[in-house]
Each structure stands twice: as C-alpha cells, then as structure tokens.
Design an enzyme around this catalytic site. Sequence first.
Site, PDB file in Angstrom:
ATOM      1  N   SER A 133     -18.639  -7.977 -14.546  1.00  0.00           N
ATOM      2  CA  SER A 133     -17.712  -7.128 -14.339  1.00  0.00           C
ATOM      3  C   SER A 133     -17.764  -5.807 -15.291  1.00  0.00           C
ATOM      4  O   SER A 133     -18.598  -5.028 -15.431  1.00  0.00           O
ATOM      5  CB  SER A 133     -16.361  -7.892 -14.205  1.00  0.00           C
ATOM      6  OG  SER A 133     -15.351  -7.139 -13.606  1.00  0.00           O
ATOM      7  N   HIS A 169     -17.737  -6.841  -7.794  1.00  0.00           N
ATOM      8  CA  HIS A 169     -16.867  -7.413  -6.904  1.00  0.00           C
ATOM      9  C   HIS A 169     -16.644  -6.834  -5.608  1.00  0.00           C
ATOM     10  O   HIS A 169     -15.696  -6.686  -5.151  1.00  0.00           O
ATOM     11  CB  HIS A 169     -15.504  -7.634  -7.758  1.00  0.00           C
ATOM     12  CG  HIS A 169     -15.404  -8.149  -9.069  1.00  0.00           C
ATOM     13  ND1 HIS A 169     -15.943  -9.268  -9.317  1.00  0.00           N
ATOM     14  CD2 HIS A 169     -14.871  -7.606 -10.179  1.00  0.00           C
ATOM     15  CE1 HIS A 169     -15.762  -9.375 -10.646  1.00  0.00           C
ATOM     16  NE2 HIS A 169     -15.185  -8.674 -11.146  1.00  0.00           N
TER      17      HIS A 169
END
Length: 244
Positions: A133, A169
């Site tokens: 991330s 994501h």
Amino acid sequence: MPADAPTIVATSGGWRRGVRGLLDAGPLLHHAVELSGAAGRARVCHLGTAGGDQRWFTAEAVDAGQRAGFDVAPLHLFPMPSVDDVSEHVLSCDVVWVEGGSVVNLLAVWRAHGLDAVLRRAWEAGVVLAGVSAGSICWFRGGTTDSFGPELRPVTDALGLLPYGNGVHYDSEAGRRPLVHRLVAAGTLPEAHCTDDGVGLVYRGTRLVEAVREVDGAAAAYVVRREDGRAVEERLPTRRLPLA
C-alpha cells in the site's frame, strides 16, 4: 548478500492472518526475501512510519519473522530514530519492508531524516525494497491515496525510484481504479502500474519483470497508459507464488 540488481517488490499484500500470532509472513514477503539472495538467515528492516511506528504491530512483525525464518530489524522514527546510524542499519539488511498507512506522512518524515537518500543508496547497493500500500506507492512517482482524508486524492511527489504511477487495492476500494484512469488521462500521473489485493509487482532496475500473487482466483495486475488523451488499461498475467 545483495540482490544481483536493484530490486523492488511493490504489493497490495504481504502479511496474512497468523496461526500462532496475529500475523504470519505471506508468500509476497517471502518472495522479497528470496529475491534478496540472502545467504543464511535474512535480515529484514521493518519500516512502520506510515502508521506512526505502532509498537504492537512491530512486535507482531518481529514474532512473525522469527516463525518465518528471518530476522526483523525495526527502524522507528517516532519519537526519534531508534538507532544511532540510520544508513548503517538499512544497508546492513537484505530487505526493507514498508508498511501501509499514510504515504504523505511517510514521505515527509523520511525526508526530514534523510531516509529518502539512504533508501536510494540501499536500492542501488542491492537491498531489496518492498512493501504494501503506502509501502508500494512510495517507490513510484506517485499514486492514489487517502492520506488527506476519506476522499481519494493524488500524491505526485513520491521517491520516484520507479518512473511510473502506482495504484494499490485496485479491486477492493471502488474509487481507486477510476481515479487512476482520470489521473493518467490528464497526465497528472505517468503510465501507472496497479495491483489487486494479494498481488505484487517485481522490478529489476526500473523494468517490470513479473507480476506475482499470493491468492487464488481472479486477482491481477494492470498497466494503465495514456493514449489519445484517454486511459487504456491492460491486464497482466500473474504467477501464483507457492504457499509460504
């Protein structure tokens, strides 16, 4: 023992729910360690800057590393660096693993401590740079982030070791894909490389050499390019990593 070329593993994964603790190292993290070419027990520098260096999470990561067969060497920057020589600490490791959280805060704190320059030297020296991330976006020119608030916004001043945008994501947060497309179409981000949850991208130097995944099913990686003022998305084949 350094990797044989500058290597980055940029992911939307890496840890999984633990069996004997809260965390276990997943196949993507194991793959980063494998790519380092470490002789014997690998040493992994753990950077939790994006989450404010939460000690409980660091402790779980250290325990998970022990069970996985490598040593986790945390580097905290809150409230001050946890080691006397940050450069020596990072360069003594085989892998740097960066956790998720606020990529904007991460970049500001790293730059305040000169860690951005240290990480570039480590990358050039063959230390594998990896993360999830925020720990993926940081290696690129930028990407999409919720660092400023719930509404996703662009960040365009990341470290730039990789000359692309990054989308993380991609399949699990509905706003990520359309924002990446808008930013690439507008030229705010360059060609963007994106990952569904459980997928990682492996770079040698600045060249994308493989997309890998630690999950079954349809999880994939993507390249989004600007063509005639619009975004065009290409789905990449991914290789399923063996179970860790």
